[in-house]
Each structure stands twice: as structure tokens, then as C-alpha cells.
Design a protein around this motif. Structure first.
Motif, mmCIF file in Angstrom:
data_model
loop_
_atom_site.group_PDB
_atom_site.id
_atom_site.type_symbol
_atom_site.label_atom_id
_atom_site.label_comp_id
_atom_site.label_asym_id
_atom_site.label_seq_id
_atom_site.Cartn_x
_atom_site.Cartn_y
_atom_site.Cartn_z
ATOM 1 N N LEU A 29 -24.518 11.087 0.927
ATOM 2 C CA LEU A 29 -24.262 11.460 2.314
ATOM 3 C C LEU A 29 -25.532 11.966 2.992
ATOM 4 C CD1 LEU A 29 -21.917 11.928 4.435
ATOM 5 C CD2 LEU A 29 -22.070 14.323 3.763
ATOM 6 N N SER A 30 -25.863 11.371 4.108
ATOM 7 C CA SER A 30 -26.974 11.832 4.935
ATOM 8 C C SER A 30 -26.655 11.471 6.374
ATOM 9 C CB SER A 30 -28.286 11.166 4.509
ATOM 10 O OG SER A 30 -28.241 9.771 4.805
ATOM 11 N N HIS A 31 -27.394 12.032 7.301
ATOM 12 C CA HIS A 31 -27.197 11.669 8.692
ATOM 13 C C HIS A 31 -27.430 10.169 8.889
ATOM 14 C CE1 HIS A 31 -27.791 16.064 9.114
ATOM 15 N NE2 HIS A 31 -26.945 15.927 10.114
ATOM 16 N N ARG A 32 -28.416 9.632 8.189
ATOM 17 C CA ARG A 32 -28.718 8.206 8.327
ATOM 18 C C ARG A 32 -27.574 7.336 7.832
ATOM 19 N NH1 ARG A 32 -30.267 4.626 4.857
ATOM 20 N NH2 ARG A 32 -30.723 6.196 3.262
ATOM 21 N N THR A 33 -27.016 7.679 6.643
ATOM 22 C CA THR A 33 -25.947 6.834 6.118
ATOM 23 C C THR A 33 -24.689 6.930 6.981
ATOM 24 O OG1 THR A 33 -25.252 8.592 4.574
ATOM 25 C CG2 THR A 33 -26.769 6.909 3.736
ATOM 26 N N VAL A 34 -24.476 8.086 7.597
ATOM 27 C CA VAL A 34 -23.328 8.236 8.492
ATOM 28 C C VAL A 34 -23.527 7.402 9.749
ATOM 29 C CG1 VAL A 34 -22.065 9.878 9.951
ATOM 30 C CG2 VAL A 34 -22.607 10.462 7.586
ATOM 31 N N ASP A 35 -24.732 7.438 10.316
ATOM 32 C CA ASP A 35 -25.021 6.595 11.487
ATOM 33 C C ASP A 35 -24.789 5.122 11.159
ATOM 34 O OD1 ASP A 35 -25.767 8.704 13.158
ATOM 35 O OD2 ASP A 35 -27.890 8.567 12.625
ATOM 36 N N GLU A 36 -25.266 4.697 10.006
ATOM 37 C CA GLU A 36 -25.113 3.295 9.613
ATOM 38 C C GLU A 36 -23.643 2.927 9.442
ATOM 39 O OE1 GLU A 36 -27.480 2.976 6.098
ATOM 40 O OE2 GLU A 36 -29.384 2.953 7.203
ATOM 41 N N ARG A 37 -22.898 3.792 8.771
ATOM 42 C CA ARG A 37 -21.475 3.513 8.536
ATOM 43 C C ARG A 37 -20.700 3.483 9.844
ATOM 44 N NH1 ARG A 37 -18.483 1.073 4.912
ATOM 45 N NH2 ARG A 37 -19.781 2.027 3.319
ATOM 46 N N ALA A 38 -21.060 4.346 10.786
ATOM 47 C CA ALA A 38 -20.371 4.407 12.084
ATOM 48 C C ALA A 38 -20.851 3.332 13.045
ATOM 49 C CB ALA A 38 -20.568 5.789 12.709
ATOM 50 N N GLY A 39 -21.950 2.650 12.701
ATOM 51 C CA GLY A 39 -22.492 1.636 13.593
ATOM 52 C C GLY A 39 -23.104 2.234 14.849
ATOM 53 N N LEU A 40 -23.713 3.402 14.690
ATOM 54 C CA LEU A 40 -24.298 4.114 15.827
ATOM 55 C C LEU A 40 -25.812 4.205 15.671
ATOM 56 C CD1 LEU A 40 -21.635 6.939 16.109
ATOM 57 C CD2 LEU A 40 -21.984 5.049 17.722
ATOM 58 N N PRO A 41 -26.527 4.422 16.778
ATOM 59 C CA PRO A 41 -27.992 4.480 16.715
ATOM 60 C C PRO A 41 -28.492 5.600 15.804
ATOM 61 C CG PRO A 41 -27.247 4.303 18.995
ATOM 62 C CD PRO A 41 -26.024 4.561 18.151
ATOM 63 N N PRO A 42 -29.638 5.402 15.157
ATOM 64 C CA PRO A 42 -30.220 6.461 14.332
ATOM 65 C C PRO A 42 -30.387 7.743 15.140
ATOM 66 C CG PRO A 42 -31.408 4.399 14.013
ATOM 67 C CD PRO A 42 -30.451 4.169 15.152
ATOM 68 N N ALA A 45 -25.836 11.163 14.432
ATOM 69 C CA ALA A 45 -25.153 12.178 13.623
ATOM 70 C C ALA A 45 -25.887 13.517 13.676
ATOM 71 C CB ALA A 45 -25.009 11.706 12.184
ATOM 72 N N SER A 46 -27.208 13.472 13.634
ATOM 73 C CA SER A 46 -27.961 14.734 13.659
ATOM 74 C C SER A 46 -27.881 15.417 15.019
ATOM 75 C CB SER A 46 -29.423 14.494 13.268
ATOM 76 O OG SER A 46 -30.050 13.617 14.180
ATOM 77 N N ASN A 47 -27.618 14.640 16.084
ATOM 78 C CA ASN A 47 -27.423 15.260 17.395
ATOM 79 C C ASN A 47 -26.115 16.050 17.448
ATOM 80 O OD1 ASN A 47 -29.788 14.343 18.550
ATOM 81 N ND2 ASN A 47 -28.862 12.478 19.361
ATOM 82 N N TYR A 48 -25.100 15.570 16.731
ATOM 83 C CA TYR A 48 -23.792 16.232 16.752
ATOM 84 C C TYR A 48 -23.678 17.277 15.652
ATOM 85 C CZ TYR A 48 -21.867 13.040 20.224
ATOM 86 O OH TYR A 48 -21.615 12.362 21.388
ATOM 87 N N PHE A 49 -24.278 17.008 14.515
ATOM 88 C CA PHE A 49 -24.186 17.904 13.362
ATOM 89 C C PHE A 49 -25.612 18.177 12.879
ATOM 90 C CE2 PHE A 49 -20.454 15.063 13.363
ATOM 91 C CZ PHE A 49 -19.485 15.992 13.687
ATOM 92 N N ARG A 50 -26.140 19.327 13.238
ATOM 93 C CA ARG A 50 -27.570 19.602 13.062
ATOM 94 C C ARG A 50 -28.005 19.671 11.608
ATOM 95 N NH1 ARG A 50 -30.426 18.291 17.455
ATOM 96 N NH2 ARG A 50 -29.466 19.126 19.335
ATOM 97 N N SER A 51 -27.111 20.077 10.733
ATOM 98 C CA SER A 51 -27.472 20.228 9.323
ATOM 99 C C SER A 51 -26.523 19.410 8.450
ATOM 100 C CB SER A 51 -27.413 21.704 8.911
ATOM 101 O OG SER A 51 -26.055 22.152 8.954
ATOM 102 N N ARG A 52 -26.928 19.243 7.208
ATOM 103 C CA ARG A 52 -26.071 18.544 6.254
ATOM 104 C C ARG A 52 -24.794 19.354 5.996
ATOM 105 N NH1 ARG A 52 -25.896 17.410 0.642
ATOM 106 N NH2 ARG A 52 -25.525 15.189 0.207
ATOM 107 N N ASP A 53 -24.938 20.673 5.955
ATOM 108 C CA ASP A 53 -23.761 21.524 5.779
ATOM 109 C C ASP A 53 -22.765 21.318 6.919
ATOM 110 O OD1 ASP A 53 -24.521 22.638 3.389
ATOM 111 O OD2 ASP A 53 -25.391 24.441 4.275
ATOM 112 N N ALA A 54 -23.270 21.187 8.145
ATOM 113 C CA ALA A 54 -22.386 20.956 9.291
ATOM 114 C C ALA A 54 -21.674 19.621 9.164
ATOM 115 C CB ALA A 54 -23.187 21.009 10.590
ATOM 116 N N LEU A 55 -22.362 18.635 8.618
ATOM 117 C CA LEU A 55 -21.755 17.318 8.414
ATOM 118 C C LEU A 55 -20.661 17.384 7.352
ATOM 119 C CD1 LEU A 55 -22.054 14.420 9.435
ATOM 120 C CD2 LEU A 55 -23.806 14.062 7.681
#
Length: 199
Positions: A29-42, A45-55
Motif C-alpha cells: 500500500l502506497s499513495h502511488r498504488t492507490v492512485d493507480e488502482r483508482a485510475g486517478l492522477p499521481p 491520494a496524497s492530496n486527500y490523505f497526507r500520510s500513510r497512516d491517514a490512508l
């Protein structure tokens, strides 16, 4: 009123995080893998969830939100349980539906539960969610007219979680409604035995 775009995007990202957790585990799990899975720009995820803990916290909260929504819908469709046998069937259907229709979701929550043993902040989040879930479930039992005590409901939740883990970690082809009924019957019997059952 439809959900606001911001809320929809947060839910989409949390759903993607759940999928990543189920398929790749916490270490995948990372912000990058979440962006890829959601089909959203790099960077989304980090704009919405600043840290990995928040994710991680967002994924946990989304799992509980989805579970509680489905439980309320199932309760609304089901006849009011008249006795422990009816409660067994209600729980069995929930177990089976969760293990077959939402397997990824519960693989993800078990990943989060294990990670929480190493992350105190995540453990605190899961503990808060657990207390809120207990409150919601007690309210559902009251709405159904069940005389189960708060302690019995907590025991049922604990046993439900263990039974669901057993089903979710089996090969999907081995999961059956009858297996879910067997586990549900044991959970209800165990939880209600001290106070004499539901009627």
C-alpha cells in the motif's frame, strides 16, 4: 442530496486502498498504488490523505461504513428474528455474503488488524471504530426486538469476526452457506448460553 465530489473522491480512494490491501497486503500500500488502482492522477491520494497512516485509517473507516450500511439494509429486508434459530440464519447470511461477495474487504481489514499491532495510532483508530460498531450493532438488535445484552452483542461481534476470518481465508470454492450456518450456530450458542438465549 448526492454526495459532494470531495466525498466521492475520498471514498473512491479508500475503496482503491482496500483493493490494494487485499491483493498486496500492507507493504504493497502506497499513495502511488492507490492512485493507480483508482485510475486517478499521481498525487491525488496524497492530496486527500497526507500520510500513510491517514490512508490506512481511511481504508478501515470505509470498510466499517460499507459493512454497517449493508447490515442495516439486510436487517430491513429480514423478518424480525423470533428466536435464536432466526438469529443464526441472519448471522449465517451475513457471514456468507461477506465471505463471498466482499472477500477483498475483509482480507483488507485483517491486514489492517495485524498492522495495528505495530502501529499504536492505527490501533487507537480500530479501537474507536470497534466501540462505534458495538453501539450501532446494539441499536440494530434493539430495532429487531432482540433482548441480547450489550455484553452478548460484543461476544457475537468477536465470534463473528473469528468465523469470518475462517471463511475469508479459505479458497473461495470451499465457502458454503452451510459452513456459514455451522459457524453462526456456534457463535450464537456461545454468546447467548450464559443468559439463556433469545427466547
Amino acid at each position: 442530496m448526492p454526495p459532494q465530489p470531495n466525498l466521492e473522491r475520498r471514498r473512491a480512494l479508500a475503496d482503491a486502498a482496500i483493493e490494494v490491501l487485499a491483493r498486496s497486503g500492507v507493504h504493497g500500500l502506497s499513495h502511488r498504488t492507490v492512485d493507480e488502482r483508482a485510475g486517478l492522477p499521481p498525487g491525488t491520494a496524497s492530496n486527500y490523505f497526507r500520510s500513510r497512516d491517514a490512508l490506512l485509517e481511511a481504508a478501515a473507516r470505509r470498510i466499517v461504513e460499507l459493512h454497517e450500511t449493508e447490515m442495516r439494509a439486510a436487517n430491513a429486508r429480514s423478518p424480525v428474528p423470533a428466536d435464536a434459530g432466526d438469529l443464526v440464519e441472519l448471522i449465517a447470511l451475513s457471514l456468507y455474503g461477506s465471505a463471498t461477495g466482499h472477500r477483498d474487504r475483509y482480507l483488507a481489514i485483517y491486514e489492517l488488524s495485524l498492522e495495528a499491532t505495530r502501529r499504536p495510532a492505527l490501533q487507537e483508530t480500530l479501537d474507536r471504530i470497534g466501540r462505534a460498531t458495538l453501539d450501532v450493532t446494539v441499536d440494530q438488535h434493539r430495532a429487531l426486538g432482540l433482548p441480547t445484552s450489550r455484553e452478548q452483542v460484543q461476544t457475537l461481534i468477536t465470534l463473528f469476526g473469528g468465523a469470518l476470518f475462517t471463511l475469508v481465508t479459505r479458497p473461495p470454492a470451499e465457502v458454503s452457506l452451510e459452513a456459514a450456518r455451522t459457524l453462526a450456530r456456534a457463535a450464537v450458542t456461545g454468546a447467548l448460553s450464559e443468559a439463556g438465549g433469545t427466547g
